[in-house]
Design an enzyme around this catalytic site. Structure first.
Site, mmCIF file in Angstrom:
data_model
loop_
_atom_site.group_PDB
_atom_site.id
_atom_site.type_symbol
_atom_site.label_atom_id
_atom_site.label_comp_id
_atom_site.label_asym_id
_atom_site.label_seq_id
_atom_site.Cartn_x
_atom_site.Cartn_y
_atom_site.Cartn_z
ATOM 1 N N ASP A 125 0.875 -1.176 0.000
ATOM 2 C CA ASP A 125 0.000 0.000 0.000
ATOM 3 C C ASP A 125 0.907 1.219 0.000
ATOM 4 O OD1 ASP A 125 -1.691 2.092 0.494
ATOM 5 O OD2 ASP A 125 -2.496 1.303 2.378
ATOM 6 N N HIS A 148 -9.377 -2.170 1.167
ATOM 7 C CA HIS A 148 -8.466 -2.500 0.061
ATOM 8 C C HIS A 148 -8.767 -3.905 -0.449
ATOM 9 C CE1 HIS A 148 -5.286 0.649 0.997
ATOM 10 N NE2 HIS A 148 -5.956 0.617 2.137
#
Length: 263
Positions: A150, A251
């Site tokens: 990320d 996510h």
């Protein structure tokens, strides 16, 4: 070899999701971010039961990264060099032996950086500068290197549903995007963009305002590849279907397939 990244947003809260996805996707190596637990509290046993070696770099309540690998990890190194005072658990590097040489995988959880007017944004840019230096050094070895995680960076307008709404956000500010471009400038390849120019390739949808249902997404989870890894890239996928599960992470997993043969 399939290498994946997923900001799981609390591994203990999403363990059932993780186990289901591991069996669906069958990745060889997984980089997890935001595990949100200390090393001792990581739920190793059910993951190891699926055939994974587990290495964690955890932190109570916040941050935390982990590497899951079906192959032995010859080395596992936590923390990004360049700032001894930085105690955030955001970086974990693993090395896996191949029939010829090794593949090096770095699991990353970059700082968010918001609000921009606070000390959090300079910290983000400083972290990215350290990552640039790390990448420069590692690229000198001319081995397959994969930076996966990320990044909290929206690289281009086509990577966000509504660019105008993100102009002042730390994820999309010019300085952030320039730092990301500096990584690409070293010779790293954005795996997804090596396979498609299509817009709408999102990896994150906010929990607010029905973002998932409206597909108001952004792409902030990336795999960046050294030339030796990019040459062996065979495909990239975004498993967006997991965002539709009950109480999901915001996510979704991203994975890439490589023509790499383990020892």
């Amino acid at each position: 070899m399939r290498i994946a990244t997923w900001n799981v947003n609390s591994v203990r809260q999403r363990l059932d999701h993780l186990l289901t996805w591991l069996q669906d996707c069958q990745p060889d190596v997984v980089c997890l971010q935001e595990i949100k637990c200390v090393d001792e509290a990581f739920p190793r046993e059910p993951i190891e039961a699926l055939g994974y070696n587990v290495v964690t770099h955890g932190q109570k309540t916040f941050n935390g990264v982990a590497l899951l690998s079906k192959h032995p990890l010859e080395e596992a190194t936590p923390r990004l060099a360049g700032d001894e005072s930085d105690v955030h658990a955001r970086f974990l590097e693993g090395v896996i032996s191949l029939k010829r040489g090794v593949v090096r995988v770095a699991c990353l959880y970059l700082p968010n950086g918001n609000p921009v007017g606070s000390e959090k944004y300079p910290y983000k840019l400083s972290w990215m500068s350290r990552l640039l230096q790390y990448s420069k050094e590692r690229m000198k070895t001319e081995e397959p290197l994969i930076l996966a995680g990320d990044f909290n960076v929206i690289p281009q307008p086509e990577d966000v549903h509504n660019p105008a709404a993100w102009v002042d956000d730390a994820l999309f500010r010019p300085e952030t995007r320039e730092s990301f471009q500096a990584l690409l400038g070293l010779g790293l390849t954005d795996a997804l963009r090596a396979t498609t120019d299509a817009p709408g390739q999102y990896t994150f949808w906010d929990y607010q305002a029905g973002a998932w249902q409206k597909n108001w997404g952004i792409r902030i989870d990336h795999l960046l590849l050294s030339p030796q890894a990019a040459d062996r890239l065979r495909g990239v996928g975004i498993d967006s279907y997991v965002r539709n599960w009950e109480k999901p992470s915001d996510h979704v997993p991203v994975w890439a397939d490589f023509d790499l043969e383990t020892a």
